[in-house]
Scaffold this motif. Structure first.
Motif, short mmCIF file in Angstrom:
data_model
loop_
_atom_site.label_atom_id
_atom_site.label_comp_id
_atom_site.label_asym_id
_atom_site.label_seq_id
_atom_site.Cartn_x
_atom_site.Cartn_y
_atom_site.Cartn_z
N VAL A 175 9.84 8.08 9.03
CA VAL A 175 10.66 7.76 7.86
C VAL A 175 12.10 8.06 8.26
N PHE A 180 5.40 9.20 3.51
CA PHE A 180 6.47 8.74 2.62
C PHE A 180 6.64 9.69 1.43
N SER A 239 0.83 4.34 -2.73
CA SER A 239 0.68 5.77 -2.39
C SER A 239 1.80 6.60 -3.05
N ILE A 240 2.97 6.01 -3.22
CA ILE A 240 4.07 6.74 -3.87
C ILE A 240 3.79 6.88 -5.38
N ILE A 274 10.27 3.17 6.13
CA ILE A 274 9.20 3.69 6.97
C ILE A 274 8.92 2.68 8.08
N GLU A 323 1.05 7.03 7.15
CA GLU A 323 2.22 6.56 6.39
C GLU A 323 2.09 6.94 4.92
N HIS A 324 0.86 6.80 4.40
CA HIS A 324 0.64 7.04 2.97
C HIS A 324 0.87 8.51 2.59
N ALA A 358 9.58 -0.16 1.55
CA ALA A 358 8.17 0.01 1.92
C ALA A 358 7.63 -1.35 2.35
N SER A 385 0.83 -1.22 0.00
CA SER A 385 0.00 0.00 0.00
C SER A 385 0.86 1.27 0.00
N ASN A 386 2.05 1.23 0.61
CA ASN A 386 2.93 2.40 0.55
C ASN A 386 3.48 2.60 -0.86
N LEU A 411 -1.31 3.58 9.25
CA LEU A 411 -1.11 3.35 7.81
C LEU A 411 -1.60 4.56 7.00
#
Ligand code: GRF
Length: 204
Positions: free
Chosen positions: A141, A182, A16-17, A107, A178-179, A86, A12-13, A175
């Motif tokens: 991070v 990052f 998001s990136i 992260i 986190e998204h 990630a 999922s990270n 989470l």
């Protein structure tokens, strides 16, 4: 910057990136995804976004040297400037950490230096935070060095731990931040110059 994302699980990270790049929030592009786990959803996410994706594990090689060479060759072939961990469950070989010194970010789903280190990953982190009775948690991070969760912190954000939180609800809250965190950390490296002052990262 050309990014290589290393991921072992859900991805999922990574998503998001990629989404942040598509929306123009960051200018760095994920050009390569590597997973040590052939079943990682991160590989599916990469492929559905036409990003080269490889399963690379030490088990595929007879020596550590061959493994590291294959890893470095891939990074070079795809002209990678920065490595993003990630949810990557393996310690990176020291030679890769040295080659990409201060250009590898990880992260961690808690506020470093708490609730971290070898074996402290996934739901175990949130279970530990709740059972300790901490009132805040968050995400961090940090720059990667040769020790688990040890390098200097780049950016952190907190969430409140409510009395009714369970490890599962806390994980969801963390989470979500986190998204955002990052891509923000990547943007810092795009727009500013990081300098290490002792173990502090200062951006000018
Ligand atoms: C995240 O909680 C991250 O903090 C930790 O591993 C998890 C990865 O999640 N290092 P995902 O695979 O990006 O969904």
């Amino acid at each position: 910057m050309n990014l290589c994302v290393l991921a072992s699980g859900r991805g999922s990270n990574l998503k998001s990136i990629i989404d942040s790049y598509k929306k123009g929030k960051i200018i760095s592009k994920v050009v390569l995804v590597i997973s040590n786990n052939s079943n990682s959803n991160a590989l599916n996410i990469a492929r559905s976004n036409q990003i080269p994706a490889y399963h690379l594990s030490q088990k595929q090689f007879s020596t550590e040297q061959e493994y590291v060479k294959a890893f470095l060759d891939l990074l070079e072939k795809h002209k990678v400037d920065m490595i993003i961990l990630a949810g990557y469950m393996k310690l990176l070989p020291a030679e890769i950490v040295r080659t990409f010194q201060n250009k590898i970010l990880n992260i961690h789903p808690a506020l470093l230096p708490s609730f971290c280190g070898q074996g402290m990953y996934g739901m175990k982190v949130h279970e530990a935070v709740i059972s300790y009775g901490a009132k805040v948690s968050g995400a961090s991070v940090h720059i990667v060095d040769e020790i688990y969760d040890n390098g200097p912190v780049v950016i952190q954000r907190t969430v409140k731990v409510a009395d009714e939180d369970t490890p599962e609800t806390l994980q969801k809250k963390v989470l979500k931040i986190e998204h955002k965190l990052f891509p923000e950390a990547i943007k810092l490296f795009e727009t500013k110059k990081p300098t290490l002052v002792g173990r502090r990262v200062v951006f000018n």
